[in-house]
Structures are given as C-alpha cells and as structure tokens.
Design a protein around this motif. Structure first.
Motif, mmCIF file in Angstrom:
data_model
loop_
_atom_site.group_PDB
_atom_site.id
_atom_site.type_symbol
_atom_site.label_atom_id
_atom_site.label_comp_id
_atom_site.label_asym_id
_atom_site.label_seq_id
_atom_site.Cartn_x
_atom_site.Cartn_y
_atom_site.Cartn_z
ATOM 1 N N PHE A 119 0.048 -13.542 4.536
ATOM 2 C CA PHE A 119 -0.030 -12.348 3.694
ATOM 3 C C PHE A 119 1.055 -11.343 4.053
ATOM 4 O O PHE A 119 1.796 -10.857 3.183
ATOM 5 C CB PHE A 119 -1.417 -11.709 3.829
ATOM 6 C CG PHE A 119 -1.528 -10.318 3.269
ATOM 7 C CD1 PHE A 119 -1.665 -10.111 1.904
ATOM 8 C CD2 PHE A 119 -1.485 -9.209 4.114
ATOM 9 C CE1 PHE A 119 -1.750 -8.815 1.385
ATOM 10 C CE2 PHE A 119 -1.585 -7.925 3.612
ATOM 11 C CZ PHE A 119 -1.720 -7.720 2.238
ATOM 12 N N LEU A 120 1.165 -11.034 5.342
ATOM 13 C CA LEU A 120 2.158 -10.061 5.783
ATOM 14 C C LEU A 120 3.580 -10.540 5.511
ATOM 15 O O LEU A 120 4.470 -9.738 5.210
ATOM 16 C CB LEU A 120 1.980 -9.764 7.277
ATOM 17 C CG LEU A 120 0.704 -9.010 7.663
ATOM 18 C CD1 LEU A 120 0.628 -8.851 9.176
ATOM 19 C CD2 LEU A 120 0.654 -7.644 6.976
ATOM 20 N N ALA A 121 3.798 -11.847 5.606
ATOM 21 C CA ALA A 121 5.128 -12.400 5.343
ATOM 22 C C ALA A 121 5.548 -12.127 3.904
ATOM 23 O O ALA A 121 6.701 -11.756 3.629
ATOM 24 C CB ALA A 121 5.143 -13.899 5.623
ATOM 25 N N ILE A 122 4.617 -12.292 2.974
ATOM 26 C CA ILE A 122 4.937 -12.042 1.566
ATOM 27 C C ILE A 122 5.245 -10.567 1.335
ATOM 28 O O ILE A 122 6.247 -10.219 0.703
ATOM 29 C CB ILE A 122 3.777 -12.485 0.654
ATOM 30 C CG1 ILE A 122 3.565 -13.995 0.741
ATOM 31 C CG2 ILE A 122 4.056 -12.069 -0.793
ATOM 32 C CD1 ILE A 122 2.320 -14.488 -0.003
ATOM 33 N N VAL A 123 4.384 -9.689 1.858
ATOM 34 C CA VAL A 123 4.594 -8.258 1.648
ATOM 35 C C VAL A 123 5.886 -7.803 2.320
ATOM 36 O O VAL A 123 6.647 -7.004 1.763
ATOM 37 C CB VAL A 123 3.399 -7.436 2.168
ATOM 38 C CG1 VAL A 123 3.641 -5.951 1.940
ATOM 39 C CG2 VAL A 123 2.106 -7.870 1.482
ATOM 40 N N HIS A 124 6.153 -8.324 3.527
ATOM 41 C CA HIS A 124 7.403 -7.998 4.212
ATOM 42 C C HIS A 124 8.586 -8.426 3.348
ATOM 43 O O HIS A 124 9.568 -7.704 3.216
ATOM 44 C CB HIS A 124 7.457 -8.698 5.574
ATOM 45 C CG HIS A 124 8.560 -8.215 6.460
ATOM 46 N ND1 HIS A 124 8.433 -8.121 7.840
ATOM 47 C CD2 HIS A 124 9.829 -7.807 6.192
ATOM 48 C CE1 HIS A 124 9.562 -7.670 8.350
ATOM 49 N NE2 HIS A 124 10.434 -7.484 7.368
ATOM 50 N N TRP A 178 1.593 -0.306 0.801
ATOM 51 C CA TRP A 178 2.855 -0.612 0.110
ATOM 52 C C TRP A 178 2.562 -1.265 -1.238
ATOM 53 O O TRP A 178 3.169 -0.917 -2.259
ATOM 54 C CB TRP A 178 3.721 -1.533 0.966
ATOM 55 C CG TRP A 178 5.127 -1.672 0.449
ATOM 56 C CD1 TRP A 178 6.220 -0.968 0.838
ATOM 57 C CD2 TRP A 178 5.569 -2.583 -0.583
ATOM 58 N NE1 TRP A 178 7.331 -1.370 0.109
ATOM 59 C CE2 TRP A 178 6.962 -2.345 -0.756
ATOM 60 C CE3 TRP A 178 4.944 -3.546 -1.361
ATOM 61 C CZ2 TRP A 178 7.730 -3.051 -1.693
ATOM 62 C CZ3 TRP A 178 5.705 -4.244 -2.296
ATOM 63 C CH2 TRP A 178 7.073 -4.008 -2.451
ATOM 64 N N LEU A 179 1.642 -2.207 -1.266
ATOM 65 C CA LEU A 179 1.315 -2.892 -2.509
ATOM 66 C C LEU A 179 0.758 -1.936 -3.558
ATOM 67 O O LEU A 179 1.040 -2.067 -4.755
ATOM 68 C CB LEU A 179 0.303 -4.012 -2.250
ATOM 69 C CG LEU A 179 0.822 -5.234 -1.483
ATOM 70 C CD1 LEU A 179 -0.336 -6.172 -1.159
ATOM 71 C CD2 LEU A 179 1.895 -5.966 -2.278
ATOM 72 N N TYR A 180 -0.039 -0.967 -3.111
ATOM 73 C CA TYR A 180 -0.647 -0.028 -4.040
ATOM 74 C C TYR A 180 0.325 1.042 -4.532
ATOM 75 O O TYR A 180 0.104 1.648 -5.577
ATOM 76 C CB TYR A 180 -1.856 0.655 -3.385
ATOM 77 C CG TYR A 180 -3.141 -0.130 -3.541
ATOM 78 C CD1 TYR A 180 -3.816 -0.166 -4.762
ATOM 79 C CD2 TYR A 180 -3.674 -0.844 -2.466
ATOM 80 C CE1 TYR A 180 -4.993 -0.886 -4.906
ATOM 81 C CE2 TYR A 180 -4.849 -1.568 -2.602
ATOM 82 C CZ TYR A 180 -5.499 -1.586 -3.826
ATOM 83 O OH TYR A 180 -6.673 -2.321 -3.975
ATOM 84 N N THR A 181 1.404 1.248 -3.814
ATOM 85 C CA THR A 181 2.323 2.345 -4.157
ATOM 86 C C THR A 181 3.678 1.878 -4.669
ATOM 87 O O THR A 181 4.559 2.696 -4.924
ATOM 88 C CB THR A 181 2.540 3.254 -2.939
ATOM 89 O OG1 THR A 181 3.033 2.470 -1.834
ATOM 90 C CG2 THR A 181 1.238 3.938 -2.530
ATOM 91 N N HIS A 182 3.871 0.566 -4.819
ATOM 92 C CA HIS A 182 5.162 0.056 -5.282
ATOM 93 C C HIS A 182 4.983 -0.894 -6.467
ATOM 94 O O HIS A 182 4.019 -1.644 -6.534
ATOM 95 C CB HIS A 182 5.895 -0.684 -4.158
ATOM 96 C CG HIS A 182 6.396 0.223 -3.081
ATOM 97 N ND1 HIS A 182 5.557 0.799 -2.146
ATOM 98 C CD2 HIS A 182 7.648 0.664 -2.790
ATOM 99 C CE1 HIS A 182 6.269 1.548 -1.321
ATOM 100 N NE2 HIS A 182 7.529 1.484 -1.698
#
Length: 207
Positions: A119-124, A178-182
C-alpha cells in the motif's frame, strides 16, 4: 545524514551522457522508447560504465524478459513491490523503472506487514510522480489488496498500533491524508505475473 549523490549514465535517450541527479536524468529518458540508463554511486564508476556501453549491464536473460512485455507496460510506468520478513516483521518497499529496473525510491521499517508495504509503495509512487512532475501514466503493483486500499482510501489491517508500530502508523496516516487531499491522473494497475514474468520491483526473496 546527507543523502549520497548518485550519478546516472544515459546510453540511449533524448541525449546521452552522465548527470548527477535523478531530476536531471528524468527529461533525458522519460517518454523515450526503450531508454537505456542506470545509476552508479561514484562518478568514476559512471564514467567506466558509459565507456563499456549498455550491453555490458543488460544480460541476455534480461533482454528476453523485456521483449515479452507489451510496450504499454514499460513505457511511462513505475513498478512497486514490498517484502516482509515475518508477518509482522521487518518490512521494506521500493519503486523501480520497469525497463532498466533502476531503483527510484526505497523505504524500510523495523516492523510492518507485506500488505501495508504494498500500500505504502503505491502511495509513495503517486507522491513521487507528483513531486517530480513525471510523465508517468501507470503504477503497477502485484497486490490486489493494496490496489483496493488505495482505491478506497483505507487500510484494513490487523497490525496493532502500539509503541513499536507507531512510527509506521504515522506514515500510514500521512499516506491516507495524501490520498484524501490530492487528485492524480496516474492509473494503478495489477502486474500480470503469469503473463509478464516477475514484477521488476520484486526483491527476489521468494523461496
């Protein structure tokens, strides 16, 4: 601690040569079909590599693996993957350029799970693309669970939040924020291992 400088050799791209940062390398290779480049830890190594040529660093096996991939897979894409020693255990993730397997980013945590790492890899990867304004169309992950978490902006894990896992949970919180604000245009897709072979970002630790 200051971040160690890397030198990037570009054998084939919009221009060839040696540059001293990823930011300078990006415009030379991104969007160039079958660009050939690689990072090195010293300028001397980079100079030697430039003279040796890309063939020295791409084995026949690697070239065969590359040729079976559809062009849309390795053009304008990043592959991400995670590895975990135990569940939970020491966890790390990374993102790579799929054609050359050049590592773009990497993180390690003393305790975590494989799903959280995926999960973190994708968001990163999404944040990395935005930060450097990269023309990347797709992020590939071989984790359907992580892709679903990113899509739904949630993390459904049984990892307990305590003093040992708090550093990781703080990173998870930032990732969700980050996901909620971008808003992003990059598409997150499943890496089709059976069709394309191993994910280029794989850590190579499968038994």
């Amino acid at each position: 601690m200051a971040k160690k400088r890397k030198y990037y050799v570009v054998w084939e791209g919009f221009a060839s040569g040696i540059v001293d940062s990823w930011e300078k390398c990006i415009p030379l290779v991104q969007g160039y079909k079958n660009a050939k480049y690689k990072s090195f830890m010293s300028l001397q190594d980079a100079k030697i590599a430039f003279q040796l040529g890309w063939e020295y660093f791409y084995t026949a096996k690697q070239q065969n693996e590359i040729r079976i991939l559809p062009e849309k897979v390795f053009d304008n894409a990043i592959c991400v993957d995670a590895a975990c020693s135990g569940n939970p255990g020491i966890m790390e993730y990374r993102g790579v350029e799929p054609y050359t397997k050049t590592e773009l980013f990497r993180k390690k945590f003393e305790i975590g799970t494989n799903n959280i790492g995926e999960f973190l890899a994708i968001v990163h990867g999404l944040a990395f693309i935005e930060k450097y304004n990269m023309p990347i169309d797709t992020i590939y992950s071989d984790s359907e669970i992580a892709i679903e978490w990113v899509s739904q902006k949630t993390v459904r894990t049984k990892l307990v939040r305590d003093i040992n896992t708090e550093p990781l949970w703080e990173v998870i919180d930032r990732a969700l924020e980050w996901l909620y604000t971008h808003i992003y245009a990059t598409v997150v897709k499943k890496w089709e291992t059976e069709l394309w072979g191993e994910n280029p970002a794989d850590f190579g630790r499968k038994k």
